[in-house]
Motif scaffolding. Structure first.
Motif, PDB file in Angstrom:
ATOM      1  N   THR A 277     -17.054  -6.057 -22.745  1.00 37.87           N
ATOM      2  CA  THR A 277     -16.397  -7.403 -23.033  1.00 37.87           C
ATOM      3  C   THR A 277     -15.643  -7.610 -21.775  1.00 37.87           C
ATOM      4  O   THR A 277     -15.243  -6.650 -20.978  1.00 37.87           O
ATOM      5  N   TYR A 278     -15.205  -8.966 -21.633  1.00 39.51           N
ATOM      6  CA  TYR A 278     -14.558  -9.353 -20.333  1.00 39.51           C
ATOM      7  C   TYR A 278     -13.050  -9.874 -20.945  1.00 39.51           C
ATOM      8  O   TYR A 278     -13.152 -10.708 -21.861  1.00 39.51           O
ATOM      9  N   LEU A 279     -11.952  -9.725 -20.175  1.00 41.21           N
ATOM     10  CA  LEU A 279     -10.610 -10.063 -20.635  1.00 41.21           C
ATOM     11  C   LEU A 279     -10.685 -11.722 -20.178  1.00 41.21           C
ATOM     12  O   LEU A 279     -11.189 -12.164 -19.045  1.00 41.21           O
ATOM     13  N   PHE A 280      -9.861 -12.422 -20.772  1.00 43.97           N
ATOM     14  CA  PHE A 280      -9.433 -13.661 -20.226  1.00 43.97           C
ATOM     15  C   PHE A 280      -8.813 -13.660 -18.897  1.00 43.97           C
ATOM     16  O   PHE A 280      -7.878 -12.700 -18.763  1.00 43.97           O
ATOM     17  N   ARG A 281      -8.792 -14.674 -18.032  1.00 42.85           N
ATOM     18  CA  ARG A 281      -8.314 -14.570 -16.673  1.00 42.85           C
ATOM     19  C   ARG A 281      -6.815 -14.333 -16.961  1.00 42.85           C
ATOM     20  O   ARG A 281      -6.139 -13.970 -15.950  1.00 42.85           O
ATOM     21  N   GLU A 282      -6.159 -15.139 -17.879  1.00 44.34           N
ATOM     22  CA  GLU A 282      -4.638 -15.122 -18.081  1.00 44.34           C
ATOM     23  C   GLU A 282      -4.166 -13.586 -18.520  1.00 44.34           C
ATOM     24  O   GLU A 282      -3.025 -13.403 -18.517  1.00 44.34           O
ATOM     25  N   ASP A 283      -4.924 -12.871 -18.945  1.00 45.81           N
ATOM     26  CA  ASP A 283      -4.739 -11.524 -19.517  1.00 45.81           C
ATOM     27  C   ASP A 283      -4.546 -10.502 -18.466  1.00 45.81           C
ATOM     28  O   ASP A 283      -4.053  -9.303 -18.687  1.00 45.81           O
ATOM     29  N   TYR A 284      -4.971 -10.736 -17.110  1.00 40.21           N
ATOM     30  CA  TYR A 284      -4.697  -9.632 -16.011  1.00 40.21           C
ATOM     31  C   TYR A 284      -4.202 -10.443 -14.716  1.00 40.21           C
ATOM     32  O   TYR A 284      -4.144 -11.407 -14.565  1.00 40.21           O
ATOM     33  N   ASN A 285      -3.843  -9.435 -13.888  1.00 38.73           N
ATOM     34  CA  ASN A 285      -3.167  -9.815 -12.665  1.00 38.73           C
ATOM     35  C   ASN A 285      -4.017  -9.289 -11.531  1.00 38.73           C
ATOM     36  O   ASN A 285      -4.409  -7.893 -11.529  1.00 38.73           O
ATOM     37  N   LEU A 286      -4.566 -10.032 -10.910  1.00 36.59           N
ATOM     38  CA  LEU A 286      -5.426  -9.631  -9.715  1.00 36.59           C
ATOM     39  C   LEU A 286      -4.855 -10.245  -8.349  1.00 36.59           C
ATOM     40  O   LEU A 286      -4.424 -11.181  -8.126  1.00 36.59           O
ATOM     41  N   GLN A 287      -4.711  -9.089  -7.673  1.00 38.79           N
ATOM     42  CA  GLN A 287      -4.022  -9.486  -6.292  1.00 38.79           C
ATOM     43  C   GLN A 287      -4.800  -8.466  -5.181  1.00 38.79           C
ATOM     44  O   GLN A 287      -5.250  -7.541  -5.334  1.00 38.79           O
ATOM     45  N   VAL A 288      -4.711  -9.085  -3.877  1.00 39.16           N
ATOM     46  CA  VAL A 288      -5.288  -8.565  -2.679  1.00 39.16           C
ATOM     47  C   VAL A 288      -4.064  -7.624  -2.099  1.00 39.16           C
ATOM     48  O   VAL A 288      -3.100  -8.460  -1.874  1.00 39.16           O
ATOM     49  N   VAL A 289      -4.140  -6.694  -2.079  1.00 39.86           N
ATOM     50  CA  VAL A 289      -3.125  -5.576  -1.240  1.00 39.86           C
ATOM     51  C   VAL A 289      -3.710  -4.960  -0.324  1.00 39.86           C
ATOM     52  O   VAL A 289      -4.703  -4.505  -0.419  1.00 39.86           O
ATOM     53  N   ASP A 290      -2.712  -4.302   0.605  1.00 43.78           N
ATOM     54  CA  ASP A 290      -3.231  -3.190   1.601  1.00 43.78           C
ATOM     55  C   ASP A 290      -3.427  -1.868   0.607  1.00 43.78           C
ATOM     56  O   ASP A 290      -2.486  -1.606  -0.096  1.00 43.78           O
ATOM     57  N   ALA A 291      -4.445  -1.390   1.262  1.00 48.40           N
ATOM     58  CA  ALA A 291      -4.888  -0.092   0.359  1.00 48.40           C
ATOM     59  C   ALA A 291      -4.088   0.973   0.752  1.00 48.40           C
ATOM     60  O   ALA A 291      -3.611   1.146   1.976  1.00 48.40           O
ATOM     61  N   PRO A 292      -3.469   1.515  -0.256  1.00 48.12           N
ATOM     62  CA  PRO A 292      -2.643   2.722  -0.046  1.00 48.12           C
ATOM     63  C   PRO A 292      -3.309   3.921   0.917  1.00 48.12           C
ATOM     64  O   PRO A 292      -4.538   4.340   0.590  1.00 48.12           O
ATOM     65  N   LYS A 293      -2.687   4.302   1.709  1.00 47.99           N
ATOM     66  CA  LYS A 293      -3.122   5.485   2.692  1.00 47.99           C
ATOM     67  C   LYS A 293      -3.225   6.843   2.084  1.00 47.99           C
ATOM     68  O   LYS A 293      -2.340   7.633   2.199  1.00 47.99           O
ATOM     69  N   VAL A 294      -3.803   7.382   1.021  1.00 44.16           N
ATOM     70  CA  VAL A 294      -3.731   8.303   0.052  1.00 44.16           C
ATOM     71  C   VAL A 294      -5.231   8.681  -0.301  1.00 44.16           C
ATOM     72  O   VAL A 294      -6.212   7.972  -0.226  1.00 44.16           O
ATOM     73  N   PRO A 295      -5.528   9.859  -0.453  1.00 43.52           N
ATOM     74  CA  PRO A 295      -6.943  10.502  -1.116  1.00 43.52           C
ATOM     75  C   PRO A 295      -7.129   9.507  -2.109  1.00 43.52           C
ATOM     76  O   PRO A 295      -6.386   8.924  -2.890  1.00 43.52           O
ATOM     77  N   ALA A 296      -8.404   9.252  -2.307  1.00 45.26           N
ATOM     78  CA  ALA A 296      -9.104   8.421  -3.466  1.00 45.26           C
ATOM     79  C   ALA A 296      -8.533   8.714  -4.874  1.00 45.26           C
ATOM     80  O   ALA A 296      -8.228   8.149  -5.610  1.00 45.26           O
ATOM     81  N   ALA A 297      -8.275  10.035  -5.258  1.00 52.78           N
ATOM     82  CA  ALA A 297      -7.713  10.801  -6.424  1.00 52.78           C
ATOM     83  C   ALA A 297      -6.483  10.318  -6.750  1.00 52.78           C
ATOM     84  O   ALA A 297      -5.956  10.189  -7.635  1.00 52.78           O
ATOM     85  N   GLU A 298      -5.674   9.835  -5.762  1.00 54.76           N
ATOM     86  CA  GLU A 298      -4.444   9.424  -5.720  1.00 54.76           C
ATOM     87  C   GLU A 298      -4.103   8.063  -5.702  1.00 54.76           C
ATOM     88  O   GLU A 298      -3.005   7.501  -5.923  1.00 54.76           O
ATOM     89  N   MET A 299      -5.228   7.112  -5.510  1.00 58.84           N
ATOM     90  CA  MET A 299      -5.156   5.593  -5.340  1.00 58.84           C
ATOM     91  C   MET A 299      -4.320   5.163  -6.396  1.00 58.84           C
ATOM     92  O   MET A 299      -3.484   4.242  -6.266  1.00 58.84           O
ATOM     93  N   LEU A 300      -4.701   5.187  -7.643  1.00 58.27           N
ATOM     94  CA  LEU A 300      -4.038   4.638  -8.962  1.00 58.27           C
ATOM     95  C   LEU A 300      -2.807   4.741  -9.091  1.00 58.27           C
ATOM     96  O   LEU A 300      -1.885   3.623  -9.414  1.00 58.27           O
ATOM     97  N   ALA A 301      -2.226   6.039  -8.621  1.00 59.75           N
ATOM     98  CA  ALA A 301      -0.704   6.321  -8.693  1.00 59.75           C
ATOM     99  C   ALA A 301      -0.022   5.611  -7.771  1.00 59.75           C
ATOM    100  O   ALA A 301       1.043   5.043  -7.863  1.00 59.75           O
ATOM    101  N   ALA A 302      -0.737   5.877  -6.482  1.00 59.74           N
ATOM    102  CA  ALA A 302      -0.040   5.038  -5.223  1.00 59.74           C
ATOM    103  C   ALA A 302       0.056   3.366  -5.812  1.00 59.74           C
ATOM    104  O   ALA A 302       0.996   2.743  -5.282  1.00 59.74           O
ATOM    105  N   LEU A 303      -1.074   2.860  -6.284  1.00 56.33           N
ATOM    106  CA  LEU A 303      -0.937   1.373  -6.726  1.00 56.33           C
ATOM    107  C   LEU A 303       0.209   0.898  -7.601  1.00 56.33           C
ATOM    108  O   LEU A 303       0.713   0.088  -7.720  1.00 56.33           O
ATOM    109  N   ARG A 304       0.362   2.005  -8.621  1.00 50.78           N
ATOM    110  CA  ARG A 304       1.408   1.712  -9.622  1.00 50.78           C
ATOM    111  C   ARG A 304       2.678   1.470  -9.011  1.00 50.78           C
ATOM    112  O   ARG A 304       3.509   0.679  -9.292  1.00 50.78           O
ATOM    113  N   TRP A 305       3.187   2.299  -7.907  1.00 53.51           N
ATOM    114  CA  TRP A 305       4.454   1.953  -7.172  1.00 53.51           C
ATOM    115  C   TRP A 305       4.209   0.876  -6.550  1.00 53.51           C
ATOM    116  O   TRP A 305       5.284   0.017  -6.294  1.00 53.51           O
TER     117      TRP A 305
END
Length: 182
Positions: A79-107
Motif C-alpha cells: 500500500t502507499y501513504l497519502f502525500r500529506e502523511d510523509y515528508n519528502l526532501q532533497v538533501v545532501d547525502a551524508p558522507k558515511v558508509p551505507a550502513a550508517e546512512m539512516l542514522a546520519a539522516l536522522r540527525w
C-alpha cells in the motif's frame, strides 16, 4: 519505504503461488489491484462517503468483504501513504558508509520535521544525475506506517510493503516482467 527486511526469495516464491495485491487507499474509498501473469488487474474500486460518521467502519467492512469474496485472504499486500502523511526532501547525502546512512539522516532531518525525529521511519532514495551527492529523504511517523500495517492485517492481507505515492509507478513496474525489447 520497506517495512522490514524480508527474504526476497521467499516473497518471489509466494508470488508464484498467489499474486500480490496493491491497496490504494483514497479519501473516498479504495482500489484493489492484483499483479497477475505480468499484468496489473483491477480487482475492485469502491467508493465510500468520506463525510460519513462511520467512514472507518464502512471502509474496514467493505475491504474485509472484498478480500474474502475475491479469494485474497492471506495474499501479500502493498500500500502507499497519502502525500500529506510523509515528508519528502532533497538533501545532501551524508558522507558515511551505507550502513550508517539512516542514522546520519536522522540527525540531518531532526530540525526539518514537524514531529520528533525519534518517531520517524526514514528512507533514502538516490536523486538521479547527482552521482550520489544528493538523496530524497523520506520521513513518516512510525504510527502512520503501523496504522497501514494494521489495516492490511485487519482485513486479512499480509503486508510486505508500505511505500510513498511519489514512487508508486516505479514500484509497481518492478512487479511486472521486463519486456524483451525494453
Amino acid at each position: 519505504m520497506k517495512l522490514w527486511d524480508a527474504d526476497l526469495r521467499d516473497i518471489v516464491r509466494r508470488w508464484r503461488k498467489r499474486p500480490p495485491v496493491v491497496l490504494e487507499l483514497r479519501r473516498d474509498g479504495y482500489c484493489l489491484v492484483r499483479v497477475h501473469h505480468g499484468e496489473a488487474e483491477l480487482i475492485l474500486a469502491e467508493d465510500i462517503d468520506p463525510l460519513s460518521s462511520r467512514y472507518r467502519e464502512l471502509l474496514l467492512e467493505s475491504l474485509r468483504h472484498s478480500v474474502q469474496s475475491h479469494g485474497l485472504a492471506g495474499s501479500l499486500a502493498a500500500t502507499y501513504l497519502f502525500r500529506e502523511d510523509y515528508n519528502l526532501q532533497v538533501v545532501d547525502a551524508p558522507k558515511v558508509p551505507a550502513a550508517e546512512m539512516l542514522a546520519a539522516l536522522r540527525w540531518q532531518l531532526a530540525d526539518l520535521l514537524d514531529f520528533p525525529v525519534q518517531e520517524a521511519v526514514l528512507d533514502a532514495i538516490p536523486v538521479p544525475d547527482t552521482e550520489g551527492r544528493q538523496i530524497f529523504a523520506v520521513a513518516v511517523r512510525a504510527s502512520v506506517v503501523q496504522e497501514r500495517i494494521d489495516l492490511l492485517r485487519g482485513v486479512g492481507l499480509q503486508p510486505f510493503y508500505v511505500g510513498i505515492i511519489d514512487l508508486a509507478l516505479r514500484d509497481l513496474c518492478w512487479l511486472l516482467p521486463e519486456e524483451a525489447g525494453g
